[in-house]
Design an enzyme around this catalytic site. Structure first.
Site, PDB file in Angstrom:
ATOM      1  CG  ASP A 161      32.218 -71.468  -1.190  1.00  0.00           C
ATOM      2  OD1 ASP A 161      32.108 -72.660  -0.888  1.00  0.00           O
ATOM      3  OD2 ASP A 161      33.322 -70.941  -1.449  1.00  0.00           O
ATOM      4  CD  GLU A 168      31.221 -74.585   2.772  1.00  0.00           C
ATOM      5  OE1 GLU A 168      31.933 -75.596   2.770  1.00  0.00           O
ATOM      6  OE2 GLU A 168      31.537 -73.537   2.173  1.00  0.00           O
TER       7      GLU A 168
HETATM    8  C1  GLC Z   1      33.888 -74.479   0.028  1.00  0.00           C
HETATM    9  C2  GLC Z   1      33.498 -75.412  -1.075  1.00  0.00           C
HETATM   10  C3  GLC Z   1      34.702 -76.061  -1.543  1.00  0.00           C
HETATM   11  C4  GLC Z   1      35.675 -75.024  -2.043  1.00  0.00           C
HETATM   12  C5  GLC Z   1      35.918 -73.957  -0.996  1.00  0.00           C
HETATM   13  C6  GLC Z   1      36.631 -72.758  -1.534  1.00  0.00           C
HETATM   14  O1  GLC Z   1      34.447 -75.152   1.077  1.00  0.00           O
HETATM   15  O2  GLC Z   1      32.540 -76.314  -0.653  1.00  0.00           O
HETATM   16  O3  GLC Z   1      34.442 -77.048  -2.454  1.00  0.00           O
HETATM   17  O4  GLC Z   1      36.875 -75.623  -2.328  1.00  0.00           O
HETATM   18  O5  GLC Z   1      34.742 -73.500  -0.469  1.00  0.00           O
HETATM   19  O6  GLC Z   1      35.805 -72.063  -2.429  1.00  0.00           O
END
Ligand code: GLC
Length: 553
Positions: free
Chosen positions: A205, A243
């Site tokens: 993440d 991500e």
């Molecule tokens: C990323 C996740 C999201 C979450 C954020 C904070 O963007 O995909 O869903 O809210 O991280 O953890």
């Protein structure tokens, strides 16, 4: 061809399916999905051809950000099951030949995590440096804010110890201090824990925030390289999927550049955004440009391609004008938009339920160079529920039947995790059971194209090139070559039928064209030209049969 190399680098030809246990199937009847329910439906996923399940966070959490606010990394949210239920699920998935990856959310914890409770209790406690504290917050830019609707800064004042703490996301999600080696050891420990329980890897993440350090002597990418070495030592074929929503130039470094020694895979947010622009314009040029701009990757690295993820469909890397075009085409109402940068809709409603166009988009997704990642419910064409706030509009319960709660749960509707979708895309119209009975349903179509995609590793492994379509901008033709195989996918983004002419360059080496999706007879090649008649929004995947080669069905 299956070799030791191809099966070790399994993520290069995987089909990944993202789901939240909480919204998948409620087995014990409390209104929330659970691991037992998921285990009961592993065969459904295996039957569809999914080869890797990505589980969104299932850890104990006050649930202020749908579980991305974790208060214990070593347990399950008790409402979803016990560690025993987790292991039973893992065993079942492995038995059906599926891999499992889990969300690794270590940029921040919940403010309810015992580390943060201790950290904020005094300036001199052992956990103080697990988080980032300052006397005076530095100047902030509006762009630093991830959730501009709820927060007006990334630093929050904490009265008790008279200092400010950092949080890139909500103020209840304090950022861990990655510059602290003890924090890095803790991350390694929890990663090791889940690997020991059998997971095959992690969706990591918010990586750019995670590796941001306040310490100039610590190179952020060293942190990723060390994490990669650690997980590879523990399990050689484990994988990290990042991500990282950054322009290609910066993104390349998150793979570890030419060395490929950081994240194995990264989502291609750029291509996803350009794809929506292309759909809005009915012109493939933005996709062609993105594919051509992608940097080269090391052999073990891979792109992850997707149409929809669990967050807002971000369009932040488009120009203001381009974003506006996509908003106008696919989400003109303010209630459909989020944070000024994205859409909170699923694909079928964006395309006004046009089944041919929905298939066009997924036919385009699956053979894009990379590994496709699906979001639960896409296979049946679920829609969003705009009554559910924010990002959660697309995270409604999986629709299994046309019964109460879409067959998701026997509990009274008021007790559900969140309401099911209703109306045109609700369970009466869109559900698994009905689509299983219908050979022409989207679900059965998905099953067939996923099977074909998995049988065509050239798309995941090959060297890919965008082909010349004799000036027809509405058509995207791309070709992937790997070992002896050469495959071409052609997609017509316009509603008008087309006579498509694709120049191959080395057409003389082939004598026939085999249609990979329809049961058409093999066609001869016209010299160097691949010619095909296409319907509006039509698509074809073909294999080029070498003159000397073996016939590959
Ligand atoms: C990323 C996740 C999201 C979450 C954020 C904070 O963007 O995909 O869903 O809210 O991280 O953890």
């Amino acid at each position: 061809m299956t070799t030791a190399r191809t099966s070790d680098l399994w993520w290069k030809n995987a089909v990944v399916y993202c789901l939240d246990v909480e919204t998948f199937l409620d087995w014990d009847g409390d209104g929330r999905g659970d691991f037992q329910g998921l285990t009961e439906r592993v065969d459904y996923l295996a039957g569809m051809g999914v080869s890797c399940i990505w589980l969104m966070p299932f850890y104990p959490s006050p649930d202020k950000n749908d579980g991305y606010d974790i208060s214990d990394y070593y347990a399950l949210n008790p409402r979803l099951g016990s560690l025993g239920d987790f292991v039973a699920f893992m065993r079942t998935a492995r038995d059906r030949g599926m891999r499992v990856i889990v969300d690794l959310v270590v940029n921040h914890t919940s403010d309810q995590h015992p580390w943060f409770r201790a950290s904020r209790s005094s300036r001199d406690n052992a956990f103080r440096d697990f988080y980032v504290w300052v006397d005076k917050p530095p100047r902030q830019k509006k762009a630093d804010l991830v959730f501009p609707d709820a927060e007006d800064g990334i630093w929050t004042y904490d009265e008790k110890t008279d200092q400010w703490y950092l949080h890139h996301f909500y103020s209840h999600q304090p950022d861990l201090n990655i510059s602290n080696p003890v924090v890095r050891d803790e991350i390694a420990k929890l990663v090791g824990f889940w690997l020991e329980l059998g997971v095959d890897g992690f969706r990591v993440d918010a990586v750019p925030f995670l590796i941001e350090t306040g310490d100039v002597s610590l190179d952020p990418h060293t942190i990723l390289r060390n994490l990669r070495s650690f997980i590879s030592r523990r399990r050689g074929d484990s994988m990290m999927l990042g991500e990282v929503n950054l322009p290609y130039g910066e993104l390349r470094q998150f793979f570890g550049g030419a060395g490929g020694d950081e994240l194995h895979m990264n989502f291609d947010f750029i291509l996803m955004q350009r794809m929506y622009l292309a759909l809005a314009r009915q012109d493939a040029t933005p996709i062609r440009e993105a594919l051509s701009a992608r940097p080269a990757l090391a052999e073990g690295s891979q792109w992850a391609v997707f149409v929809r993820n669990h967050d807002e469909l971000t369009l932040d890397k488009l120009s203001d004008g381009e974003r506006q075009e996509v908003f106008e085409a696919f989400g003109p109402e303010p209630s459909m938009q989020l944070f000024g940068r994205g859409l909170r809709r699923r694909l079928p409603p964006m395309l006004d339920g046009d089944g041919a166009r929905v298939r066009l988009v997924y036919s385009l997704l699956l053979p894009l160079p990379g590994t496709p990642v699906l979001f639960y419910g896409e296979e049946i064409g679920m829609g969003e529920n705009l009554d559910v706030p924010g990002r959660l509009s697309v995270r409604t319960p999986m629709q299994r039947t046309d019964e109460r709660n879409g067959g998701f749960s026997p509990a009274p509707p008021s007790r559900l995790t969140r309401p099911v979708a209703h109306g045109r895309y609700g369970p009466l119209a869109v559900n698994v059971a009905a689509q299983r009975r219908d050979p022409d349903s989207l679900l059965n179509w998905f099953e067939r194209v996923i099977r074909r995609r998995r049988e065509t590793p050239e798309f995941g492994w090959g060297a890919c090139a965008v082909l010349d379509t004799a000036g027809d901008d509405a058509v995207l033709a791309h070709r992937c070559d790997w070992e002896e195989g050469a495959v071409v996918a052609v997609h017509n983004l316009s509603p008008e039928p087309r006579h498509v002419r694709v120049r191959l360059g080395d057409g003389k080496a082939f004598d026939r064209v085999i249609d990979l999706l329809a049961s058409a007879e093999p066609q001869p090649l016209n010299g160097d030209m691949l010619e095909m008649k296409m319907d509006g929004h039509g698509f074809q995947w073909v294999r080029l049969q070498r003159k000397e080669g073996r016939t590959v069905p």
